[in-house]
Structures are given as C-alpha cells and as structure tokens.
Design a protein around this motif. Structure first.
Motif, PDB file in Angstrom:
ATOM      1  N   HIS A 139       5.463 -21.395  45.247  1.00 37.26           N
ATOM      2  CA  HIS A 139       4.763 -20.121  45.029  1.00 37.26           C
ATOM      3  C   HIS A 139       5.759 -19.038  44.599  1.00 37.26           C
ATOM      4  N   GLU A 144       0.748 -21.629  41.515  1.00 31.62           N
ATOM      5  CA  GLU A 144      -0.451 -21.291  42.279  1.00 31.62           C
ATOM      6  C   GLU A 144      -1.177 -22.576  42.662  1.00 31.62           C
ATOM      7  N   THR A 146      -4.132 -24.931  42.885  1.00 34.80           N
ATOM      8  CA  THR A 146      -5.336 -25.059  42.055  1.00 34.80           C
ATOM      9  C   THR A 146      -6.314 -26.093  42.585  1.00 34.80           C
ATOM     10  N   LYS A 163       1.681 -23.941  37.134  1.00 36.17           N
ATOM     11  CA  LYS A 163       2.296 -22.733  36.608  1.00 36.17           C
ATOM     12  C   LYS A 163       2.119 -22.726  35.097  1.00 36.17           C
TER      13      LYS A 163
END
Length: 166
Positions: A139, A144, A146, A163
């Motif tokens: 992070h 992130e 998903t 990313k």
C-alpha cells in the motif's frame, strides 16, 4: 556496468537473473532464508522451499531480478506477463539480515520499471491479507486491494493488490 543493472546504496546491485546454476542456486537459498519468517508467522509460501531447479525454471519462463551485494545474491523478484497490459509480481523476497534496508523497495521499483518498459499499464500481486506488514508495504508503494484470492491449499487466504503503472 552491465545492462539492466543498477548500483545503489551500500553496494547493492539489482540485475536480471541469468539461467545458470549459480544464479538459480543462490536465489533459491536467498528465498528460503527470506521466507522463513513468513512460515513462522503462519504464512508459508512456495518460495520458502524453493530449489535451484524451481528457480531455474522461473528464470527460464519469466523475468526474474536479483539484488546482489559483494557477489552475494540477497533477494529477488519474479515478473509474469498476464496479458498485454498486466504483469503479475511474485516471489519478492530479501534475506533476513538485509530486511529493512530498502532492498525490497528497490526490487519492487525495478520490477515496475521493467513492466512499464514492456508496455504494461498494471502491476498485480497477491499477498496474505492478514500478514502483519506486507499489505501495508505494498500500500505504501501505491498498491490498492482489488479483491480476494482464496487459497484452498493453505490455512489462510490472500488479497489481490494492483497498481496503475501509467
């Protein structure tokens, strides 16, 4: 300096692995050391029991980068092309005594640059969602969560993280 090689902090070099017995054996040893802590935390991974033959196959089939210091392989990362725009990052590991020195971040950055150079727009990975620091590490590097990635063969599940490389 060799192509695709970066000299950096503390004499650490990041370079593409070669398909030779020395690289495969050294990287397998580095992975077993790097992933031992994850096994103790309850997150065993295939890389934690990698053999030289396993690593040689990864090098032949994918792009693999190694971190080296004074001729010693101290970490590595593997890139797998998923499709025309996505690369999957896996097998990111650094020998225990080198953790916390920024080498994992440098391997990650080199992998991202290689994916960008190949024309990819997304980097994807999976990691144990309950791991005490890996999700936060990714992070902090712009990844992130998903989705979920259930593992039928493990006592834990992973999450998918991505990313954008644009």
């Amino acid at each position: 300096m060799l192509p695709r090689q970066l000299q950096g902090m503390g004499g650490v070099t990041i370079r593409e692995a070669t398909v030779d017995d020395a690289d495969a054996a050294a990287l397998a040893e580095a992975y077993r050391d790097a992933y031992a802590a994850n096994r103790e935390l309850g997150f065993p991974a295939k890389a934690g029991s990698a053999t030289a033959d396993d690593v040689a196959e990864w090098i032949r089939e994918h792009r693999v980068f190694v971190a080296e210091r004074a001729g010693e392989v101290i970490g590595g990362v593997r890139l797998e092309r998923v499709d025309d725009s996505v690369t999957k990052l896996s097998r990111l590991g650094v020998r225990e005594r080198w953790k916390g020195e920024g080498i994992g971040s440098r391997l990650l950055e080199r992998a991202e640059r290689a994916a960008r150079e190949a024309g990819d727009t997304t980097m994807r990975l999976t990691t144990p969602g309950e791991h005490p620091f890996l999700p936060e590490f990714y992070h902090a590097h712009g990844y992130e969560t998903t989705g979920d990635y259930p593992l039928a063969y493990r006592d834990y599940d992973e999450v998918v993280m991505e990313k954008s490389l644009d």
